[in-house]
Design an enzyme around this catalytic site. Structure first.
Site, mmCIF file in Angstrom:
data_model
loop_
_atom_site.group_PDB
_atom_site.id
_atom_site.type_symbol
_atom_site.label_atom_id
_atom_site.label_comp_id
_atom_site.label_asym_id
_atom_site.label_seq_id
_atom_site.Cartn_x
_atom_site.Cartn_y
_atom_site.Cartn_z
ATOM 1 C CB THR A 211 -0.851 0.044 1.284
ATOM 2 O OG1 THR A 211 0.042 0.224 2.386
ATOM 3 C CG2 THR A 211 -1.623 -1.235 1.511
ATOM 4 N NE ARG A 239 -7.490 -9.183 0.346
ATOM 5 C CZ ARG A 239 -6.442 -8.434 0.615
ATOM 6 N NH1 ARG A 239 -6.283 -7.284 0.007
ATOM 7 N NH2 ARG A 239 -5.545 -8.814 1.511
ATOM 8 C CB THR A 285 2.592 -1.445 3.701
ATOM 9 O OG1 THR A 285 2.764 -1.950 2.360
ATOM 10 C CG2 THR A 285 3.969 -1.301 4.354
#
Length: 371
Positions: A211, A239, A285
Site C-alpha cells: 500500500t 476481497r 503495508t
C-alpha cells in the site's frame, strides 16, 4: 528501524511526517541506481508535500492527504493510478483515515468520530481525498465503513473527482496480472490505446501486496494516519483487505496515560487528577490478511498504552508476530513525542520521514539507513 527525534523543539513547535510506499520482495542486488533514485525521489516529493502543510501550521489530516495524493498519482506505487488488477482484470481500490482527536479546523466533528474506511472503489481518482471528505461529513456519512457506489456517489456530491475506470489501467500492471494467471499478455484492452509510459517506470517490486500510507503529527498534538491501496495482485473480486479495516491496517488514538494501573486510574478520576495525554498513529503495508488476523495496528497502540512499551519495541514485536504467522510486511508508527519507527520483516519497504528542519530522509531496503 527507528528514527530518533531531536530535543530542540517544544511540544508546541513539533511536527513530523512519516510515509511508506509499500513493503515486499524487492531485491537490492537486482536493482539499479536509476530504480532506487526514482523511488526515493517519489518518496521525497510526498514528504515535501505533507511538510508544506505542517510547516505552515496546517492539520495532520491535511498533511497526510497531501502526501498520499502524490503517491496515488504516481504509477510506481500500488495505489490510485498504479493500482494492481484483481483476478477479473478490474481495479478495486481502498483507503482509510483515522485521527487521534478531531481536527482543530473542524470543531463540529464529534470526538467519537475517530476514522473511516472505504473499499471496492472503481472510479475515485484519489481515494485519500474521498475518505477525508467523508470523514468531515458525519451527516452524509455517519458510518465507519463504506463501499463501492455509495461511497463514490457521496464523495462526488462533496466535490471528490471521479474518473472512468480505464484511468487506472497501466500496461505494466496489466502484464503482471495476466502473467501471474498464466494468460496471454496481448492483445491489450481496447482502452489502453492511449499513451502509457508505465513500462518506462522502473519498478522494484513484483506482484505487489503493499500500500501507500502516511502518519503525521501537527503542532496541536493531533496525529493522523492515512492508508491507500489497490490491494493485492489477482485478489478475488470483492476481497476487502486490512487498509480499510480499522485496527488492522491503520489506527490513531489519544488516551490519558496513568502508569499506576487500574487502581491509580480510578483514583485519578475520583480526585480529578490531571493525567498525561499520549497519542499514537500507525499505517501498515504488506500481506493484509495477516494484519487482519492479528489486528496489527491497534495491537501496537495497546502495547504502548497498557504494557508501557516504547513505540519502537511495540511496533517491532507486532511485525515479528506477523512473520511468525506467515505474513510479510511492515508498519510506520509515530507518537505524540515525535518518536518514529518503521520496522519491517521482509527485504524492503519504501519509507521516509521529514521533521521540522524540512530535510526528507528516505530508505528502501531492510538494511538501508535513512538518508
Amino acid at each position: 528501524m527507528s528514527e530518533k527525534q531531536p530535543l530542540l523543539h517544544s511540544m508546541g513547535q513539533r511536527h513530523v511526517l512519516v510515509v511508506h510506499g509499500g513493503a515486499g520482495t524487492m531485491s537490492k542486488e537486482g536493482s539499479t541506481p536509476a530504480q532506487r533514485a526514482a523511488y526515493k525521489a517519489s518518496l521525497r516529493a510526498a514528504l515535501e508535500a505533507g511538510y508544506n502543510v505542517l510547516h505552515n501550521g496546517g492539520e495532520a489530516m491535511d498533511a497526510v492527504v497531501a502526501a498520499v495524493s502524490i503517491m496515488e498519482d504516481n504509477p510506481l506505487f500500488n495505489s490510485g493510478k498504479g493500482s494492481v488488477f484483481n483476478v477479473a482484470g478490474k481495479n478495486e481500490l481502498e483507503a482509510s483515515l483515522m485521527l487521534s482527536k478531531p481536527p482543530a479546523s473542524h470543531p463540529d466533528i464529534p470526538t467519537s468520530r475517530r476514522g473511516l474506511g472505504v473499499t471496492l472503489l472503481t472510479r475515485t481518482r484519489n481515494p485519500s481525498q474521498l475518505v477525508r471528505a467523508l470523514y468531515l461529513s458525519p451527516s452524509a456519512a455517519p458510518h465507519t465503513f463504506l463501499s463501492g457506489a455509495t461511497a463514490e456517489s457521496l464523495g462526488e456530491s462533496l466535490g471528490v473527482q471521479l474518473v472512468d475506470p480505464s484511468y487506472f489501467f497501466t500496461e505494466r500492471r496489466w502484464r503482471e496480472h495476466r502473467r501471474a494467471l498464466g494468460l496471454p499478455e496481448e492483445p491489450l484492452p481496447e482502452h489502453s490505446a492511449s499513451a502509457d509510459d508505465s513500462l518506462l517506470m522502473p519498478r522494484l517490486d513484483q506482484l505487489p501486496t503493499g500500500t501507500v500510507g502516511a502518519v503525521a503529527l501537527d503542532i496541536r498534538g493531533c496525529i493522523a494516519a492515512l492508508t491507500s491501496t489497490g490491494g493485492r495482485t489477482n485478489k478475488l473480486v470483492g476481497r476487502i483487505g486490512d487498509t480499510p479495516s480499522m485496527g488492522s491496517g491503520f489506527w490513531a488514538e489519544q488516551w490519558s496515560n496513568s502508569k499506576g494501573g487500574w487502581v491509580q486510574s480510578i483514583l485519578n478520576r475520583v480526585f480529578n487528577s490531571k493525567q498525561e495525554p499520549r497519542a499514537v498513529g500507525v499505517s501498515g503495508t504488506g500481506d493484509g490478511d495477516y494484519f487482519i488476523r492479528l489486528n496489527t495496528a491497534v495491537t501496537i497502540a495497546r502495547r504502548v498504552q497498557y504494557l508501557h512499551e516504547p513505540l519502537e519495541v511495540a511496533a517491532q514485536r507486532a511485525v515479528e508476530d506477523l512473520l511468525m504467522e506467515g505474513g510479510i510486511g511492515g508498519v510506520i508508527a509515530l507518537d505524540d513525542l515525535g518518536n518514529v519507527t518503521m520496522p519491517l520483516n521482509c527485504p524492503g519497504m519504501y519509507r521516509g520521514v521529514i521533521r521540522e528542519d524540512g530535510v526528507p530522509k528516505t530508505a528502501i531496503f531492510a538494511d538501508d539507513i535513512l538518508d
